[in-house]
Write an enzyme that holds these catalytic residues in place. Structure first.
Site, PDB file in Angstrom:
ATOM      1  N   SER A 170       0.743  -1.213  -0.046  1.00 10.07           N
ATOM      2  CA  SER A 170      -0.048  -0.203   0.001  1.00 10.07           C
ATOM      3  C   SER A 170       0.723   1.297  -0.051  1.00 10.07           C
ATOM      4  CB  SER A 170      -0.901   0.039   1.330  1.00 10.07           C
ATOM      5  OG  SER A 170      -2.084  -0.842   0.873  1.00 10.07           O
ATOM      6  N   LYS A 227       3.152   6.882   4.622  1.00  7.30           N
ATOM      7  CA  LYS A 227       2.330   5.843   4.271  1.00  7.30           C
ATOM      8  C   LYS A 227       2.828   4.223   4.630  1.00  7.30           C
ATOM      9  CE  LYS A 227      -1.525   3.942   2.725  1.00  7.30           C
ATOM     10  NZ  LYS A 227      -1.693   2.921   3.794  1.00  7.30           N
ATOM     11  N   THR A 228       1.834   3.405   5.258  1.00  5.54           N
ATOM     12  CA  THR A 228       2.398   1.966   5.688  1.00  5.54           C
ATOM     13  C   THR A 228       1.826   1.052   4.301  1.00  5.54           C
ATOM     14  OG1 THR A 228       0.706   1.804   7.062  1.00  5.54           O
ATOM     15  CG2 THR A 228       2.651   2.625   8.198  1.00  5.54           C
ATOM     16  N   GLY A 229       2.490   0.051   4.428  1.00  6.92           N
ATOM     17  CA  GLY A 229       1.973  -1.160   3.780  1.00  6.92           C
ATOM     18  C   GLY A 229       2.339  -2.491   4.248  1.00  6.92           C
TER      19      GLY A 229
END
Length: 272
Positions: free
Chosen positions: A77, A215-217
């Site tokens: 993501s 942003k993490t993913g």
């Protein structure tokens, strides 16, 4: 060679944009690299991974596990950073309040089971929301934008709603940092409204001394081992720093550690 700072709206001017040659000190992946202070933080949290942090105003950077920093993984993501810019530029999303209507299908992640704005879809990594955008953007537009943005490696054939999840697209921590530098400097082929919307959506923490955007993913079972990411930048009174961290994350619970780890590292290095 110097980087071309001309921006293009949508796909107009792609032929000219392709003439702009990329240059960045981070483009050459490090073969080694270790920061003892950062290594201690990784060990304290029992994390196997890497981080690259780079100043926007100087050549200063910090690396933990330089060999892994050059290794490519699915972005999961974190690709929503670029995906959001593309969707806004192409007009398939208009602003941070763009509404996605839930069709009632039940997803394993409860936060996805409702209507979303672009902002909330970004925050909770709503896959179905961004898949609806991907169908409108299309394969060829993605090929062109990923080439222009110099974003990782894309397979010659890929599924338009899955490529950032299934391994068809891969990118290293070094490349993520290089990409984030171009985002912060607004050197990519996107207009100011797209950049401003992304900046607003990515803002996670605002204090008197810094603004933290990320942003993490998480790749989940689609990668072996599953990989967790946190990618973004922090703006301080004196500088801006871009960063990309990835870890082995067999259990999604490790993802909850990442924002705290990033802030621990920033404090250790005197960034915040």
């Amino acid at each position: 060679m110097t980087r071309c700072h001309v921006r293009f709206s949508g796909l107009v001017g792609i032929a000219l944009a392709m003439m702009c040659a990329p240059t960045d000190a981070l483009q050459d992946a490090p073969s080694t690299g270790e920061d003892a202070g950062i290594a201690q933080i990784f060990a304290r949290h029992d994390l196997n991974g890497t981080i690259v942090i780079a100043s926007m105003s100087s050549n200063q950077r910090f690396i933990h596990n330089g060999l892994r920093a050059a290794r490519k993984f699915s972005p999961a993501s974190t690709f929503k950073i670029l995906n959001t810019l593309i969707a806004l530029e192409e007009g398939v999303a208009n602003n941070k309040d763009e509404l996605f209507i839930w069709d009632g299908r039940q997803y394993s992640i409860e936060a996805w089971n409702r209507n979303h704005s672009l902002r909330s879809a970004f925050r909770v990594s709503c896959v179905w929301c961004y898949q609806s955008l991907a169908r409108k953007i299309g394969v060829e537009h993605y090929r062109n934008y990923l080439t222009l943005s110099e974003y990782g490696n894309l397979a010659s054939s890929f599924k338009v709603t899955e490529f950032w999840l299934d391994g068809s697209l891969s990118i290293s921590a070094v490349e993520q940092v290089d990409f984030m530098k171009r985002v912060v400097n607004r050197e990519l082929p996107f207009t100011d409204p797209a950049y401003e919307t992304l900046r607003s959506i990515m803002l996670i923490e605002a204090t008197a001394n810094h603004n933290l955007h990320f942003k993490t993913g998480w790749t989940g079972s689609q990668a072996s081992p599953p990989i967790g990411w946190i990618v973004g930048y922090v703006v301080t009174r004196d500088d801006s720093w871009v960063f990309a961290l990835n870890i082995d994350a067999e259990n999604v619970s490790k993802m909850s550690l990442l924002s705290g780890v990033i802030k621990d590292i920033f404090r250790k290095k005197g960034i915040v």
